[in-house]
Design a protein around this motif. Structure first.
Motif, PDB file in Angstrom:
ATOM      1  N   LEU A 177       0.829  -1.212   0.000  1.00  0.00           N
ATOM      2  CA  LEU A 177       0.000   0.000   0.000  1.00  0.00           C
ATOM      3  C   LEU A 177       0.859   1.255   0.000  1.00  0.00           C
ATOM      4  O   LEU A 177       0.447   2.303  -0.481  1.00  0.00           O
ATOM      5  CB  LEU A 177      -0.940   0.003   1.212  1.00  0.00           C
ATOM      6  N   GLY A 178       2.070   1.164   0.545  1.00  0.00           N
ATOM      7  CA  GLY A 178       2.914   2.354   0.620  1.00  0.00           C
ATOM      8  C   GLY A 178       4.043   2.329  -0.394  1.00  0.00           C
ATOM      9  O   GLY A 178       4.938   3.158  -0.373  1.00  0.00           O
ATOM     10  N   ILE A 185       0.221   4.415  -9.385  1.00  0.00           N
ATOM     11  CA  ILE A 185      -0.956   3.887 -10.078  1.00  0.00           C
ATOM     12  C   ILE A 185      -2.228   4.435  -9.422  1.00  0.00           C
ATOM     13  O   ILE A 185      -3.147   4.899 -10.089  1.00  0.00           O
ATOM     14  CB  ILE A 185      -0.958   2.341 -10.025  1.00  0.00           C
ATOM     15  N   LEU A 186      -2.255   4.377  -8.075  1.00  0.00           N
ATOM     16  CA  LEU A 186      -3.434   4.851  -7.343  1.00  0.00           C
ATOM     17  C   LEU A 186      -3.678   6.331  -7.618  1.00  0.00           C
ATOM     18  O   LEU A 186      -4.817   6.772  -7.745  1.00  0.00           O
ATOM     19  CB  LEU A 186      -3.264   4.619  -5.843  1.00  0.00           C
ATOM     20  N   ASN A 187      -2.564   7.090  -7.718  1.00  0.00           N
ATOM     21  CA  ASN A 187      -2.685   8.528  -7.986  1.00  0.00           C
ATOM     22  C   ASN A 187      -3.388   8.804  -9.300  1.00  0.00           C
ATOM     23  O   ASN A 187      -4.125   9.778  -9.429  1.00  0.00           O
ATOM     24  CB  ASN A 187      -1.288   9.160  -8.012  1.00  0.00           C
ATOM     25  N   SER A 188      -3.144   7.916 -10.289  1.00  0.00           N
ATOM     26  CA  SER A 188      -3.762   8.140 -11.588  1.00  0.00           C
ATOM     27  C   SER A 188      -5.234   7.736 -11.580  1.00  0.00           C
ATOM     28  O   SER A 188      -5.991   8.122 -12.457  1.00  0.00           O
ATOM     29  CB  SER A 188      -3.002   7.377 -12.676  1.00  0.00           C
ATOM     30  N   TRP A 189      -5.646   6.942 -10.617  1.00  0.00           N
ATOM     31  CA  TRP A 189      -7.041   6.499 -10.529  1.00  0.00           C
ATOM     32  C   TRP A 189      -7.893   7.380  -9.628  1.00  0.00           C
ATOM     33  O   TRP A 189      -9.024   7.703  -9.938  1.00  0.00           O
ATOM     34  CB  TRP A 189      -7.132   5.064  -9.998  1.00  0.00           C
ATOM     35  N   PHE A 190      -7.319   7.698  -8.476  1.00  0.00           N
ATOM     36  CA  PHE A 190      -8.088   8.411  -7.457  1.00  0.00           C
ATOM     37  C   PHE A 190      -7.530   9.811  -7.248  1.00  0.00           C
ATOM     38  O   PHE A 190      -6.390  10.082  -7.615  1.00  0.00           O
ATOM     39  CB  PHE A 190      -8.027   7.672  -6.125  1.00  0.00           C
ATOM     40  N   PRO A 191      -8.314  10.671  -6.609  1.00  0.00           N
ATOM     41  CA  PRO A 191      -7.750  11.953  -6.176  1.00  0.00           C
ATOM     42  C   PRO A 191      -6.609  11.692  -5.183  1.00  0.00           C
ATOM     43  O   PRO A 191      -6.566  10.648  -4.543  1.00  0.00           O
ATOM     44  CB  PRO A 191      -8.913  12.653  -5.468  1.00  0.00           C
ATOM     45  N   VAL A 192      -5.724  12.659  -5.073  1.00  0.00           N
ATOM     46  CA  VAL A 192      -4.528  12.475  -4.246  1.00  0.00           C
ATOM     47  C   VAL A 192      -4.871  12.112  -2.802  1.00  0.00           C
ATOM     48  O   VAL A 192      -4.221  11.272  -2.191  1.00  0.00           O
ATOM     49  CB  VAL A 192      -3.648  13.738  -4.282  1.00  0.00           C
ATOM     50  N   SER A 195      -5.513   8.350  -2.394  1.00  0.00           N
ATOM     51  CA  SER A 195      -4.313   7.508  -2.472  1.00  0.00           C
ATOM     52  C   SER A 195      -3.396   7.763  -1.288  1.00  0.00           C
ATOM     53  O   SER A 195      -2.729   6.860  -0.791  1.00  0.00           O
ATOM     54  CB  SER A 195      -3.578   7.719  -3.792  1.00  0.00           C
ATOM     55  N   ASP A 196      -3.390   8.990  -0.791  1.00  0.00           N
ATOM     56  CA  ASP A 196      -2.619   9.290   0.428  1.00  0.00           C
ATOM     57  C   ASP A 196      -3.175   8.546   1.632  1.00  0.00           C
ATOM     58  O   ASP A 196      -2.433   7.990   2.440  1.00  0.00           O
ATOM     59  CB  ASP A 196      -2.650  10.801   0.718  1.00  0.00           C
ATOM     60  N   LEU A 197      -4.495   8.558   1.704  1.00  0.00           N
ATOM     61  CA  LEU A 197      -5.156   7.884   2.821  1.00  0.00           C
ATOM     62  C   LEU A 197      -4.821   6.394   2.809  1.00  0.00           C
ATOM     63  O   LEU A 197      -4.496   5.796   3.839  1.00  0.00           O
ATOM     64  CB  LEU A 197      -6.671   8.086   2.710  1.00  0.00           C
ATOM     65  N   ILE A 198      -4.882   5.808   1.612  1.00  0.00           N
ATOM     66  CA  ILE A 198      -4.558   4.383   1.489  1.00  0.00           C
ATOM     67  C   ILE A 198      -3.115   4.135   1.916  1.00  0.00           C
ATOM     68  O   ILE A 198      -2.821   3.192   2.660  1.00  0.00           O
ATOM     69  CB  ILE A 198      -4.797   3.893   0.037  1.00  0.00           C
ATOM     70  N   ALA A 199      -2.217   5.021   1.469  1.00  0.00           N
ATOM     71  CA  ALA A 199      -0.809   4.855   1.808  1.00  0.00           C
ATOM     72  C   ALA A 199      -0.568   4.972   3.308  1.00  0.00           C
ATOM     73  O   ALA A 199       0.367   4.383   3.854  1.00  0.00           O
ATOM     74  CB  ALA A 199       0.029   5.888   1.064  1.00  0.00           C
TER      75      ALA A 199
END
Lengths: 244, 312
Positions: A177-178, A185-192, A195-199
Motif C-alpha cells: 500500500l505504501g 498507479i493509485l494517484n492516476s485512478w483516485f484523487p490524491v 491515495s494518500d489515505l490508502i498509503a
C-alpha cells in the motif's frame, strides 16, 4: 498480569530449545547484511548512514517475522497444550501478551545482533547516531506490528504453514500500500487525498520517516495501534474458538 | 464443591451436552461414564472454563464459571483428555513452569514439585525430555501437573488411558489416596475403574444423564444382580434344569454348558434382584448334588452400561 513472567520465560526459552532459533538468527543477519551490501550498494551510496540497511527491513520482515510467529498458537493447538494453557488461572489477555512479548524479544535479540553495522558506519565516516537510533526503534516497532498480525493468523489454525502464508499475504498488502509504484498507479485512478489515505495504512510509509531519522509521534502511534488492535483481535479469536 | 446447573453445549446443530445438572460433594470421587462422544469431555471442558457453555452454568467451590473464571481455575487441577505437555521441556522443568504460572515460587514451588514427582513416581525421569518418554510417563507428567498446586477440586479426563495394568493400578491407588478432603471428577470408559475407585458414578449418553448412583446401586440394576452361577456333577442336565426352575423366587434358569466331564453349568436369575442363595443352598442339599462351583454375582456394570446407554 499474574502469570506473565513464567509464560514469557517459557516461551522465549522454547525458541532456543531447538536449533531453529540459531538458524533463524543466522539467516536474519546474513539476509540483512547481504541486502545492504549487495542489493543496496552500500559503498556506492558513499554515506555513513544505515539508511540502506533499514531500507530492506519491510521486505525482509515479510518472510522472517511470520517464520518466527507462525508457531505461537498453531503449535499449542496442534499439540493440545492450548487446553492446559487456557485453563491455568491466568487471563487470556495475559497469555496473549506474554507469548507476543516473548516472540518480540526474540526478534529484538536478532535485531540487536546487527550492531556491527553501527560500528561499520562509524568506522567509515562521521555517522549521525540520531537516524540510527530512530531507525532501530522504527524497525523494532514494525517487527512488532508484523508479529501481532502473525500471532493473530496463528490463532486461526492448527497448521503452521497456513498461518505463515496468511500472515505473509496480509503483511504484503500492508507493505505494498505504501510502495512507490503502487502509489503512482493509485494517484492516476483516485484523487490524491484518497491515495494518500490508502498509503497511510502501510508499514512502509510510516517506517520511511523513522528510517531517515524523523521521529513523528504519529508514526509511533500507528505501529503501537496496529500491535494493540491485532492483539485484541487475537484475544477475541481465541476466546470464541478455544478449541478448533 | 462442584454444582452443575442445567449445563448445555451445542456445536452447530449437534447437542453435545444437553441440560445436565449434578452435584459433587467434598471427598467424593465421581466417576463420569459414557460411550465415546457422550459429552463427558465437553462437560469437563466447560467446568474448567475452557469452553463456554451454550446455556446453564456451574459453580466450583462457590465460584461461578462464567463470572469468576479465574477463581474457578485456581481451585481446579485439570488433566485434559490427551494429557498434553510441552514435549521440548524436561519433566521437572515443565512442572516448575506450571507451578510458576499458578503463582508458586521459591522453596514452596520446589517442595510441591518434589511432592508430585513422588506421588506420581516420576523421580527417575525428572531430568528427561518429555519427548523421549513413553505414553504412560507423559500421562503421569500431566497428572502431576494437575496435583501441583494442591487444588481442592480435581478434574481428570481419562487418567488411566494408555497406561499398562501396573500403572493403571498405581494411578487408581493415587486417586484414592488423594481423595480425602478433595473432590474428584474422573471420566472413564473403563468400567472396572468405577468399581475400583469411585464412590459414585454418573452415566451419560447423548449428552444426557441416564444413571446416577453408587457403584452398588448401579449394579443392582443389572439382571445379573444376585444371579447365581452353579456347576454340578450331573448326567441329566435337562431334568435338573426343570427342577431348578421350580425354586422359589427364581425367574429364569439358563443351561450354559452341559456334558463336559459329566458336569452341567447353570445361570439362575432371581425375581426382582432378590437374594436366592439360601433357596439354592436348600435345593442342593435336598437333591444331594455334587457342587463344583457356586457363586453369587453382584451384577455386571457393562450390562447396565449397555442397557442405559443404548436406549437413549
Amino acid at each position: 498480569m499474574k502469570g506473565l513472567m513464567p509464560i514469557f520465560k517459557r516461551e522465549l526459552r522454547a525458541y532456543f530449545y531447538s536449533p531453529v532459533a540459531y538458524v533463524f538468527i543466522i539467516i536474519f543477519l546474513v539476509s540483512n547484511v547481504g541486502c545492504t551490501f549487495l542489493l543496496g550498494n552500500f559503498y556506492r551510496a558513499n554515506q555513513a548512514s544505515l539508511e540502506t540497511f533499514f531500507l530492506f527491513h519491510p521486505w525482509l520482515y515479510l518472510i522472517l517475522i511470520p517464520a518466527v510467529g507462525m508457531r505461537l498458537w498453531s503449535e499449542e493447538r496442534r499439540s493440545g497444550t492450548v487446553e492446559l494453557l487456557l485453563t491455568f488461572p491466568v487471563t487470556l489477555t495475559t497469555v496473549v501478551m506474554s507469548k507476543f512479548l516473548a516472540a518480540w524479544t526474540f526478534i529484538a535479540i536478532a535485531l540487536f545482533l546487527t550492531f556491527p553495522m553501527i560500528f561499520t558506519v562509524h568506522y567509515l565516516g562521521d555517522a549521525d547516531n540520531g537516524p540510527i537510533i530512530s531507525g532501530y526503534l522504527g524497525s523494532l516497532l514494525m517487527a512488532g506490528a508484523y508479529l501481532a498480525i502473525t500471532s493473530c493468523t496463528s490463532a486461526l489454525t492448527k497448521n503452521q504453514v497456513i498461518s505463515f502464508i496468511l500472515s505473509v499475504v496480509i503483511c504484503l498488502v500492508l507493505v505494498l500500500l505504501g510502495w512507490g509504484v503502487l502509489s503512482n498507479i493509485l494517484n492516476s485512478w483516485f484523487p490524491v487525498w484518497i491515495s494518500d489515505l490508502i498509503a497511510q495504512f502501510s508499514f512502509t510509509t510510516h517506517f520511511n520517516a523513522l528510517r531517515r531519522g524523523v521521529v513523528d509521534l504519529r508514526d509511533l502511534i500507528y505501529f503501537a495501534s496496529v500491535i494493540v488492535f491485532m492483539l485484541m483481535v487475537n484475544v477475541v479469536i481465541l476466546d470464541s474458538h478455544k478449541a478448533l | 464443591m462442584i454444582q452443575v446447573d442445567k449445563l448445555s453445549k451445542v456445536f452447530g446443530s449437534y447437542r453435545a451436552v444437553d441440560d445436565i445438572s449434578f452435584e459433587v460433594g467434598q471427598g467424593e470421587i465421581l466417576g463420569f461414564l459414557g460411550p465415546n462422544g457422550a459429552g463427558k469431555s465437553t462437560t469437563m471442558k466447560m467446568i474448567t472454563c475452557f469452553l463456554p457453555p451454550t446455556s446453564g452454568t456451574a459453580k466450583v467451590c462457590g465460584y461461578d464459571i462464567l463470572e469468576n473464571s479465574i477463581q474457578v481455575r485456581e481451585n481446579i487441577g485439570y488433566l485434559p483428555e490427551s494429557a498434553p505437555s510441552y514435549h521440548e521441556m524436561l519433566v521437572e522443568e515443565f512442572l516448575r513452569f506450571t507451578g510458576e504460572v499458578r503463582g508458586l515460587s521459591g522453596n514452596d514451588l520446589q517442595k510441591h514439585v518434589d511432592r508430585v514427582l513422588e506421588q506420581t513416581a516420576l523421580q527417575d525421569v525428572k531430568d528427561q525430555l518429555i519427548d523421549t518418554l513413553s505414553k504412560g510417563y507423559r500421562q503421569r507428567t500431566c497428572l502431576a501437573q494437575s496435583l501441583l498446586s494442591d487444588p481442592p477440586v480435581l478434574i481428570l479426563d481419562e487418567p488411566t488411558d494408555g497406561l499398562d495394568p501396573n500403572q493403571k493400578h498405581e494411578v487408581r491407588t493415587l486417586i484414592k489416596r488423594i481423595s480425602e478432603k478433595r473432590t474428584i471428577l474422573v471420566s472413564t470408559h473403563i468400567l472396572e475403574e468405577v468399581e475400583a475407585v469411585c464412590s459414585r458414578a454418573i452415566i451419560i449418553a447423548k449428552g444426557k444423564i441416564v444413571a446416577d448412583g453408587t457403584p452398588n446401586q448401579l449394579l443392582a440394576r443389572s439382571s445379573y444382580h444376585n444371579a447365581i452361577s452353579l456347576r454340578v456333577k450331573s448326567l441329566e442336565s435337562e431334568s435338573l434344569l426343570a427342577k431348578l426352575q421350580q425354586i422359589a423366587n427364581v425367574q429364569t434358569v439358563q443351561l450354559l454348558d452341559a456334558g463336559k466331564n459329566d458336569t452341567a453349568s447353570f445361570q439362575l436369575f432371581p425375581q426382582q434382584g432378590k437374594s436366592i442363595l439360601n433357596e439354592v443352598e436348600q435345593f442342593i442339599q435336598n437333591e444331594r448334588l455334587h457342587v463344583e462351583q457356586l457363586y453369587s454375582e453382584k451384577g455386571r456394570l457393562d450390562e447396565v452400561f449397555r442397557k442405559v446407554t443404548l436406549n437413549v
